[in-house]
Scaffold this motif. Sequence first.
Motif, PDB file in Angstrom:
ATOM      1  N   ASN A  45       4.566  -7.873   6.177  1.00  0.00           N
ATOM      2  CA  ASN A  45       3.391  -6.997   6.197  1.00  0.00           C
ATOM      3  C   ASN A  45       3.838  -5.549   6.213  1.00  0.00           C
ATOM      4  O   ASN A  45       4.641  -5.141   7.055  1.00  0.00           O
ATOM      5  CB  ASN A  45       2.523  -7.264   7.429  1.00  0.00           C
ATOM      6  N   ILE A  46       3.306  -4.749   5.271  1.00  0.00           N
ATOM      7  CA  ILE A  46       3.550  -3.313   5.260  1.00  0.00           C
ATOM      8  C   ILE A  46       2.240  -2.528   5.341  1.00  0.00           C
ATOM      9  O   ILE A  46       2.245  -1.304   5.287  1.00  0.00           O
ATOM     10  CB  ILE A  46       4.359  -2.871   4.020  1.00  0.00           C
ATOM     11  N   GLY A  47       1.112  -3.236   5.441  1.00  0.00           N
ATOM     12  CA  GLY A  47      -0.182  -2.572   5.537  1.00  0.00           C
ATOM     13  C   GLY A  47      -0.456  -2.075   6.947  1.00  0.00           C
ATOM     14  O   GLY A  47      -0.217  -2.780   7.926  1.00  0.00           O
TER      15      GLY A  47
ATOM     16  N   LYS B 237       0.033  -5.864   1.833  1.00  0.00           N
ATOM     17  CA  LYS B 237       0.243  -4.421   1.835  1.00  0.00           C
ATOM     18  C   LYS B 237      -1.083  -3.658   1.904  1.00  0.00           C
ATOM     19  O   LYS B 237      -1.108  -2.446   1.796  1.00  0.00           O
ATOM     20  CB  LYS B 237       1.040  -3.985   0.609  1.00  0.00           C
TER      21      LYS B 237
ATOM     22  N   CYS C  32       4.957  -2.270   9.313  1.00  0.00           N
ATOM     23  CA  CYS C  32       3.689  -1.552   9.272  1.00  0.00           C
ATOM     24  C   CYS C  32       3.538  -0.605  10.459  1.00  0.00           C
ATOM     25  O   CYS C  32       4.200  -0.758  11.482  1.00  0.00           O
ATOM     26  CB  CYS C  32       2.530  -2.543   9.291  1.00  0.00           C
TER      27      CYS C  32
ATOM     28  N   TYR D 225       0.079 -13.030  -1.925  1.00  0.00           N
ATOM     29  CA  TYR D 225      -0.082 -11.733  -1.270  1.00  0.00           C
ATOM     30  C   TYR D 225      -1.512 -11.206  -1.337  1.00  0.00           C
ATOM     31  O   TYR D 225      -2.328 -11.650  -2.149  1.00  0.00           O
ATOM     32  CB  TYR D 225       0.860 -10.705  -1.896  1.00  0.00           C
TER      33      TYR D 225
ATOM     34  N   ALA E 252      -3.258  -7.272  -1.546  1.00  0.00           N
ATOM     35  CA  ALA E 252      -3.021  -5.841  -1.711  1.00  0.00           C
ATOM     36  C   ALA E 252      -4.279  -5.015  -1.453  1.00  0.00           C
ATOM     37  O   ALA E 252      -4.228  -3.791  -1.502  1.00  0.00           O
ATOM     38  CB  ALA E 252      -2.493  -5.549  -3.119  1.00  0.00           C
TER      39      ALA E 252
END
Length: 198
Positions: free
Chosen positions: A126-128, A90, A162, A47, A49
Amino acid sequence: ATTLKGCYNDGNITAEGVSFNKLYVGGVVAYTTSVSMAEDSAYPYCYNAGAITVGNTTGDPLTVKEIAAVGGYLGCTTSTQAFNANIGNKGNITVSKVSVPALYVGGIWGYMNGAAKVASTSVYTNIGKITVDNVTSTAATSFVGGIIGGTLCTINGAQSYCDIAVQDGISAGWIMGTHRTTDIKATNCAVGGRMQKW
């Protein structure tokens, strides 16, 4: 081929400058021709971050003469190797004040210019937030994807949760920004978040 196992980054990345011929930026890998990824029982998740910022905040726009590819985990690859690992991002990705003929931005991968094998059993999340604005480019070659900007690979099992915010004229998709051939598909994927264009 180089094999990555359990690699991660939690530091912020900033790419600024005046002029480049090509620009590749990734949270863990910027550019590779022969990398593969494999599961590791000790480190089952790869990952990024860290926040990724590309462009100039002051002065003239950052100028790229040929191509720019920006990915939360990997910027650009021409590899034909297998990606058999769970990958996540993220970190927020921001591309602003850039002049470039071809732009690819993705939450996991920026641009896959090769027939890499993306495992159907792996999970890509993906949450960024992705923000692309104040970009001078050709709309037909500017793409943003929640998972991948541009690809020659079918994507299975991706999760894009995202927010995506892009200026008008740039193509954007929850999973892919663009696929290079008609037989490329996104299957068994989940999406969420907000899409904004202005």
